[in-house]
Scaffold this active site. Structure first.
Site: not given
Length: 446
Positions: A161, A215, A271
């Site tokens: 996201l 990721k 992140c």
């Protein structure tokens, strides 16, 4: 009969995922251990700012007038275990205090609490960003603790996201990655994501380790691209080049592309910084530290940008920050978010304050979160108030509101018409025409 879904953890990722799953037609139960979050969500309100999220919640939260009623929230793990066929784990994995490594305690706590309550077949799906190898360990622990044993399966389905676009990215993902060990797990996830798959979203099936690595590899690549153009900005300043034109020119090469090539004060948020550091730490544990030594330089370049903006500000006000009035436009790490975690903008504001400047900050959405971290800074209710009497204005988060500011109107409020664009998002010609001294990172001074 459609599987019933639970979402454990209702922060930025979990709240969005729960609302999106309800929008895709599933009965959804969200869980959080913080009662205040559950109370807010149960009224159709989000504890974070994310465009489109509250509208999605209002459309589906049980008890909200006119909603589908497919989404509700609880603090009870027993209720979650009884309700759900598929349990999505969406808790956060912050950086360990004083270390690069990832703190897995929240993910571990979910498995330790949920697994003993699973008395019928269930699929537990990890979405949190974790060090490679975690899924293997968690799968074993899940089967060990669950009364149904191996029928409590694990899958790993990382999230990709973008804050500011999270609703769109959940409902219309550019790819769905699933680390799986059985056909049953694959079929369940294909059922969950049937709509986006039908719309053309690729469904990539991998082993656990690869799913975990996707990721961290993606975030490492993006961080590297940002730090690359920021390194080029440093060279451009030394050589009197223009990093914006440089980025435009190399971006036309389809092998490179133009995205993530805007030089500025660097990346932040919850992140990229912690993920690349955790990746380095995990590579070291695996004996592959040399493979990721370049990420240390990526991190170093990124942090250096913040210090460089402080130096430019000092130069702009005559060599000393003591008592100088500095207006900072932006507190969040990016626009269309209220997230100030590891925000370069707020970090710069804090450094300037600690060095004696009188700093006034304005941000369209991040004011409350900024105050919680830096209560000693001054905060304004709007851009005009923030710049009033300022010796220099810093543009540090590229909100549309700031890009559309009228330089002539702002000039009426400041003490000195001097602006530093830390995001290379403003038009130098427009500001200079209005009589401003304009400086941007990696661009010619005139």
């Amino acid at each position: 009969m459609a599987p019933r879904i639970t979402v454990i953890g209702t922060g930025y990722l979990g709240a969005t995922h729960a609302a999106a799953m309800a929008d895709l037609g599933f009965e959804v139960l969200g869980l959080d251990v913080v009662p205040e979050k559950i109370e807010m969500l149960s009224r159709g309100r989000a504890s974070i700012y994310e465009p489109g999220l509250e509208e999605l919640l209002a459309r589906h939260v049980q008890g909200v007038e006119g909603s589908s009623g497919r989404l509700r929230f609880t603090t009870s793990y027993a209720e979650v275990a009884e309700f759900g066929d598929i349990h999505f784990v969406c808790v956060h994995t912050p950086q360990r205090h004083g270390e690069y490594a990832c703190d897995m305690s929240y993910v571990d706590a979910v498995i330790e609490t949920l697994a003993p309550l699973l008395t019928r077949p269930a699929l537990v799906v990890g979405k949190s960003t974790v060090p490679v190898g975690s899924a293997d360990r968690l799968a074993a622990r899940l089967a060990e603790l669950a009364p149904v044993g191996a029928e409590a399966e694990l899958a790993w389905n990382p999230e990709f996201l973008r804050e500011g676009f999270a609703v769109q990215d959940t409902l219309h993902p550019d790819r769905i990655v699933a680390g799986l060990r059985s056909e049953r797990a694959e079929q369940l996830l294909r059922t969950v994501y049937a709509q986006p798959i039908g719309e053309g979203s690729p469904f990539v099936v991998t082993d656990f380790a690869t799913a975990e690595l996707v990721k961290t590899a993606a975030n490492s690549f993006l961080a590297t691209k940002i730090s690359f153009i920021n390194a080029m900005a440093e060279v451009c300043e030394a050589a009197d080049g223009d990093v914006v034109k440089l980025a435009e020119a190399i971006g036309h090469d389809e092998r490179i592309g133009s995205k993530f090539l805007r030089a500025g004060i660097g990346f932040g948020g919850g992140c990229l910084p912690k993920d690349i550091r955790a990746f380095m730490a995990r590579a070291g544990e695996l004996g592959a530290s040399q493979a990721l030594t370049f990420l240390r330089e990526v991190d170093s370049i990124n942090m250096r940008r913040r210090g460089h903006m402080v130096e430019l500000t000092r130069d702009a006000v005559g060599g000393t920050l003591l008592g100088r009035r500095v207006a900072v436009l932006g507190a969040t790490f990016k626009p269309d978010s209220d997230d100030v975690r590891d925000s370069p903008a707020l970090n710069v504001a804090g450094q300037l304050h600690l060095q004696g400047a009188q700093v006034t900050v304005y941000d369209p959405k991040g004011m409350d979160n900024a105050r919680a971290i830096f209560p000693t800074l001054r905060y304004a209710s709007g851009a005009l108030e923030a710049v009033r009497g300022a010796d220099v204005v810093l543009h540090l988060t590229e909100w549309r509101e700031f890009r559309e500011l009228d330089p002539e109107r702002l000039a009426e409020e400041v003490a000195v018409r001097h602006i530093l664009d830390g995001r290379n998002a403003l038009d130098p010609a427009v500001w200079r025409k209005a009589g401003w001294t304009f400086r941007a990172l990696g661009r010619p001074t005139a």
